[in-house]
Design a protein around this motif. Structure first.
Motif, mmCIF file in Angstrom:
data_model
loop_
_atom_site.group_PDB
_atom_site.id
_atom_site.type_symbol
_atom_site.label_atom_id
_atom_site.label_comp_id
_atom_site.label_asym_id
_atom_site.label_seq_id
_atom_site.Cartn_x
_atom_site.Cartn_y
_atom_site.Cartn_z
ATOM 1 N N VAL A 48 0.843 -1.197 0.000
ATOM 2 C CA VAL A 48 0.000 0.000 0.000
ATOM 3 C C VAL A 48 0.877 1.244 0.000
ATOM 4 C CG1 VAL A 48 -1.698 1.327 1.310
ATOM 5 C CG2 VAL A 48 -1.946 -1.163 1.104
ATOM 6 N N LEU A 49 1.930 1.241 0.801
ATOM 7 C CA LEU A 49 2.855 2.372 0.842
ATOM 8 C C LEU A 49 3.530 2.580 -0.514
ATOM 9 C CD1 LEU A 49 4.598 1.717 4.278
ATOM 10 C CD2 LEU A 49 2.898 3.475 3.778
ATOM 11 N N ALA B 261 2.425 1.745 -3.471
ATOM 12 C CA ALA B 261 1.459 2.200 -4.467
ATOM 13 C C ALA B 261 1.163 3.687 -4.341
ATOM 14 C CB ALA B 261 0.170 1.397 -4.349
ATOM 15 N N GLN B 262 1.418 4.261 -3.156
ATOM 16 C CA GLN B 262 1.098 5.661 -2.915
ATOM 17 C C GLN B 262 2.312 6.585 -3.002
ATOM 18 O OE1 GLN B 262 -0.761 5.558 0.936
ATOM 19 N NE2 GLN B 262 -2.656 4.649 0.173
ATOM 20 N N VAL C 137 -5.320 -1.455 -2.926
ATOM 21 C CA VAL C 137 -4.810 -0.536 -3.944
ATOM 22 C C VAL C 137 -5.600 -0.784 -5.231
ATOM 23 C CG1 VAL C 137 -2.499 -0.447 -2.948
ATOM 24 C CG2 VAL C 137 -2.990 -2.108 -4.727
ATOM 25 N N GLN D 288 -3.241 2.249 -9.627
ATOM 26 C CA GLN D 288 -2.058 2.423 -8.789
ATOM 27 C C GLN D 288 -1.009 1.350 -9.064
ATOM 28 O OE1 GLN D 288 -4.247 2.547 -4.987
ATOM 29 N NE2 GLN D 288 -3.193 4.475 -4.553
ATOM 30 N N ASN E 106 2.689 2.068 -10.688
ATOM 31 C CA ASN E 106 3.932 1.657 -10.017
ATOM 32 C C ASN E 106 4.782 0.801 -10.944
ATOM 33 O OD1 ASN E 106 5.420 -0.595 -8.316
ATOM 34 N ND2 ASN E 106 5.227 1.190 -6.974
ATOM 35 N N ALA F 217 -4.957 3.502 7.059
ATOM 36 C CA ALA F 217 -4.407 4.502 6.131
ATOM 37 C C ALA F 217 -3.415 5.370 6.877
ATOM 38 C CB ALA F 217 -5.540 5.358 5.576
ATOM 39 N N VAL G 215 2.517 8.601 3.567
ATOM 40 C CA VAL G 215 3.670 7.894 3.021
ATOM 41 C C VAL G 215 4.842 8.840 2.960
ATOM 42 C CG1 VAL G 215 4.541 6.612 1.058
ATOM 43 C CG2 VAL G 215 2.132 6.485 1.640
#
Length: 283
Positions: free
Chosen positions: A24-25, A27-28, A104, A108, A112, A274, A277
């Motif tokens: 998740v990190l 992807a952001q 995600v 995203q 990436n 959530a 990042v």
């Protein structure tokens, strides 16, 4: 309930949760740090390929010794990616786990993979240019350079189906190395987890797309009869194989085992919270 294992390492179920949250990190990540970390990863894997070629260029070693020692040397690349921090396309195929869990979006994941893949090529090919300019390939009476050309020519001539399946097998082991590194609580734990799977795929002659982004351009600079079409003929099926091996045979398999199945177990693997990042969050 007390843990039944006695090892000071995260359990496989805990690894699944850590990998999902870390994906998740990833992807952001903002575009600039994502791209810069991707360039670093390409260069790091290129350094691993450089070390592999240096070892295997020694004709005094037996075949088995050459492959095994070369595999250990190649492990430098993923150790640098994991410990120093970088964004590697093959390792980031694990994002499929967070995607399958709905953490995600498809956009995203594709962002990436696309940015990281291009950045990896820039880093790997850029390192090839620096190595060529440095005269490194003249070592051992030019045998180092000749070994690069032989290896690259063999890769360029691989049948497409073989390149694909070698890519699949490669990234199963690469993603398993990344997966197991998440079990570690120290740098030494991560190094031990990485070395054996990486040595295995290299010794077996499987295909890593990012390593090839270093080896093929370097051979081209050394005058090997390899064109852009030959480069793409290798990279496209190998990348496709890497994607299947990492995303399907590792990420999605472990998603089904530890996350999807864990939905029926109270308190297990709740969606990650959530959070902001940082640009330093990486592989």
């Amino acid at each position: 309930m007390p843990r039944l294992d006695t090892f000071d390492a995260y359990s496989p179920r805990e690894i699944a949760g850590r990998v999902r949250e870390f994906c998740v990190l990833k992807a952001q990540l903002p575009l600039l740090p994502l791209a810069m970390l991707g360039v670093l990863a390409g260069a790091f894997i290129g350094l691993g390929a450089l070390m592999f070629n240096l070892v295997t260029s020694d004709a005094s070693l037996s075949f088995a010794a050459s492959r095994l020692l070369g595999g250990v040397a190649f492990s430098l690349g993923l150790i640098l990616v994991t410990v120093a921090g970088a964004e590697l396309f093959t390792g980031n195929n694990l994002l499929a786990m967070a995607w399958a869990d709905g953490c995600v979006s498809t956009r995203q994941v594709l962002r990436n993979w696309g940015v990281v893949c291009v950045a990896n090529f820039v880093g790997a090919a850029g390192l090839a240019g620096l190595v060529w300019l440095s005269g490194h390939t003249e070592m051992n009476g030019g045998d180092v350079g000749r070994a690069v050309v032989r290896l690259a020519m063999a890769k360029a001539r691989l049948p497409i189906s073989e390149a694909f399946f070698r890519g699949v097998l490669c990234n199963v082991l690469v993603c398993m190395a990344v997966w197991m590194a998440f079990s570690g609580r120290s740098v030494s734990d991560k190094v031990v987890a990485i070395v054996f799977p990486i040595t295995g795929f290299v010794a077996a002659g499987f295909e890593h797309s990012i390593a090839n982004m270093y080896l093929l351009p370097l051979a081209m600079l050394l005058g090997a009869p390899i064109g852009v079409a030959d480069l793409l003929r290798n990279l496209v099926p190998v990348m496709a194989g890497n994607l299947v091996g990492g995303s399907v045979l590792v990420a999605l398999v472990y998603y089904v085992i530890y996350i999807r199945a864990g939905r029926s177990e109270p308190g297990q693997l709740k969606p990650p919270p959530a959070r902001a990042v940082r640009a330093t969050d990486s592989e």
